[in-house]
Design a protein around this motif. Structure first.
Motif, short mmCIF file in Angstrom:
data_model
loop_
_atom_site.label_atom_id
_atom_site.label_comp_id
_atom_site.label_asym_id
_atom_site.label_seq_id
_atom_site.Cartn_x
_atom_site.Cartn_y
_atom_site.Cartn_z
N UNK A 77 -30.96 30.89 1.11
CA UNK A 77 -30.81 29.44 1.13
C UNK A 77 -30.55 28.92 2.55
N UNK A 78 -30.18 27.65 2.65
CA UNK A 78 -30.23 26.96 3.94
C UNK A 78 -28.93 26.97 4.73
N UNK A 79 -27.82 27.34 4.10
CA UNK A 79 -26.54 27.37 4.82
C UNK A 79 -25.68 28.51 4.27
N UNK A 80 -24.73 28.98 5.07
CA UNK A 80 -23.81 30.00 4.55
C UNK A 80 -23.02 29.51 3.34
N UNK A 81 -22.71 28.22 3.32
CA UNK A 81 -21.95 27.68 2.18
C UNK A 81 -22.76 27.77 0.89
N UNK A 88 -25.18 29.88 0.31
CA UNK A 88 -25.30 31.30 -0.05
C UNK A 88 -24.01 31.83 -0.65
N UNK A 89 -22.86 31.41 -0.10
CA UNK A 89 -21.58 31.85 -0.65
C UNK A 89 -21.44 31.41 -2.10
N UNK A 90 -21.86 30.18 -2.38
CA UNK A 90 -21.82 29.70 -3.76
C UNK A 90 -22.78 30.50 -4.64
N UNK A 91 -23.95 30.83 -4.10
CA UNK A 91 -24.90 31.65 -4.85
C UNK A 91 -24.30 33.01 -5.20
N UNK A 92 -23.58 33.59 -4.24
CA UNK A 92 -22.94 34.89 -4.51
C UNK A 92 -21.90 34.78 -5.62
N UNK A 93 -21.19 33.66 -5.67
CA UNK A 93 -20.25 33.45 -6.78
C UNK A 93 -20.99 33.39 -8.11
N UNK A 94 -22.15 32.75 -8.11
CA UNK A 94 -22.91 32.58 -9.34
C UNK A 94 -23.51 33.89 -9.85
N UNK A 95 -23.66 34.89 -8.97
CA UNK A 95 -24.25 36.15 -9.41
C UNK A 95 -23.23 37.29 -9.43
N UNK A 114 -31.11 30.71 6.52
CA UNK A 114 -29.93 30.27 7.28
C UNK A 114 -28.63 30.55 6.55
N UNK A 115 -28.70 31.06 5.33
CA UNK A 115 -27.50 31.53 4.64
C UNK A 115 -27.16 32.98 4.93
N UNK A 116 -27.94 33.64 5.80
CA UNK A 116 -27.73 35.07 6.05
C UNK A 116 -26.31 35.41 6.51
N UNK A 117 -25.67 34.49 7.22
CA UNK A 117 -24.32 34.78 7.73
C UNK A 117 -23.34 35.09 6.60
N UNK A 118 -23.60 34.55 5.40
CA UNK A 118 -22.69 34.78 4.27
C UNK A 118 -22.76 36.20 3.74
N UNK A 119 -23.84 36.93 4.05
CA UNK A 119 -23.96 38.30 3.57
C UNK A 119 -23.91 39.31 4.72
N UNK A 177 -23.89 27.16 10.47
CA UNK A 177 -25.01 28.10 10.46
C UNK A 177 -24.93 28.99 11.69
N UNK A 178 -25.11 30.29 11.47
CA UNK A 178 -25.35 31.25 12.55
C UNK A 178 -26.68 31.94 12.26
N UNK A 179 -27.47 32.10 13.28
CA UNK A 179 -28.80 32.68 13.09
C UNK A 179 -28.68 34.20 13.04
N UNK A 180 -28.73 34.74 11.83
CA UNK A 180 -28.53 36.17 11.58
C UNK A 180 -29.87 36.78 11.17
N UNK A 181 -30.31 37.78 11.93
CA UNK A 181 -31.62 38.41 11.69
C UNK A 181 -31.53 39.51 10.65
#
Length: 281
Positions: free
Chosen positions: A47-51, A53-60, A82-87, A125-129
């Protein structure tokens, strides 16, 4: 700097699709997907932001059951990764080799600065490859399900799709879209590449095709997208190149699109028309 309403992510079951696969949908922005296997849980795009993605991780969280999390980046566009920073640090992030270069590019930093200036939801957002990369294909053996990651350029040079042969399901990313896919303008060969990628996915004979944009599962989407490109290089080509009335004739059905989505896909259409006019289709 404005602060528009924050988008939200919702778990979205897909009618007729095996329940081991479901979408994480941010309305009017993008769908990420989750694939649960015996050996791991795969999150396809962050997804587009770490926030978000963090919410997505809660949902799964209930899906993991002690299984490790794997992350797949279909390509390095902002709404997908752009959600890569959350993982970062908690799961391998798998992508095409050129996706890592795109994430680290000056263009990506410029895009981030522009979006941050327009909307403060991108402040964190942090750009995480990707941390695990490949060139042509990579197979992830989940025991009951196999995820075959296939390089499918054209939308972007780094684009990959996910093929799950046991279910005959294709997670198409942005290689296929409803009503039409967007071409990469930085490469004169992108139109031919995207047509070849669509033909590759069609050759797999999927029973369900799940794009990141369009909210469909219809495998005929691949035929419609290929038919669209064929129309630009077929009997309408001269009129399209001249910007005549056939420009509208070959634009796919846009009923049901929001005004912003319609404007976006008309811009995609103009890119494809330019490619046809240059003889690249």
């Amino acid at each position: 700097m404005t602060s528009p309403a924050r988008p939200e992510v919702h778990r979205h079951l897909l009618p007729g699709v095996d329940p081991r696969i479901f979408a994480l949908r941010v309305a009017d922005e993008v769908d990420a997907f989750v694939v649960r296997t015996e050996r791991f849980v795969a999150l396809v795009d962050t997804l587009a932001t770490p926030e978000l993605c963090a919410r997505a991780l809660e949902l799964i969280a209930d899906e993991t059951g002690g299984r490790p999390l794997l992350v797949v980046n279909t390509h390095a566009d902002w709404d997908h990764v752009w959600g890569n920073a959350a993982v970062e640090g908690r799961a391998p992030i798998i992508g095409h080799r050129s996706a890592a270069a795109r994430v680290r590019s000056a263009e990506a930093r410029d895009t981030w600065r522009d979006k941050r200036a327009a909307d403060d939801r991108f402040d964190r957002v942090r750009l995480v490859a990707p941390t695990v990369t490949f060139d042509t294909s990579l197979t992830l053996d989940g025991g009951d399900l196999t995820l075959e990651l296939l390089h499918t350029p054209g939308h972007t040079p780094d684009h990959i799709a996910v093929w799950i042969p046991q279910l005959r399901v294709c997670l198409a990313g942005d290689a296929a879209e409803d009503p039409l896919p967007e071409l990469w303008e930085g490469d004169a060969s992108s139109a031919a590449q995207l047509v070849a990628s669509l033909e590759l996915l069609r050759s797999l004979a999927p029973e369900q095709v799940l794009p990141s944009h369009g909210g469909t599962t219809d495998p005929a989407l691949l035929d419609r997208n290929l038919g669209y490109f064929a129309s630009l290089s077929g009997r309408y080509a001269d009129a399209v190149r001249a910007g005549g009335p056939e420009f509208e004739t070959v634009f796919p059905d846009s009923s049901g699109l929001s005004a912003p989505a319609l404007a976006f896909y008309r811009a995609c259409h103009r890119k494809a028309v330019r490619a046809a006019a240059a003889g690249r289709l």
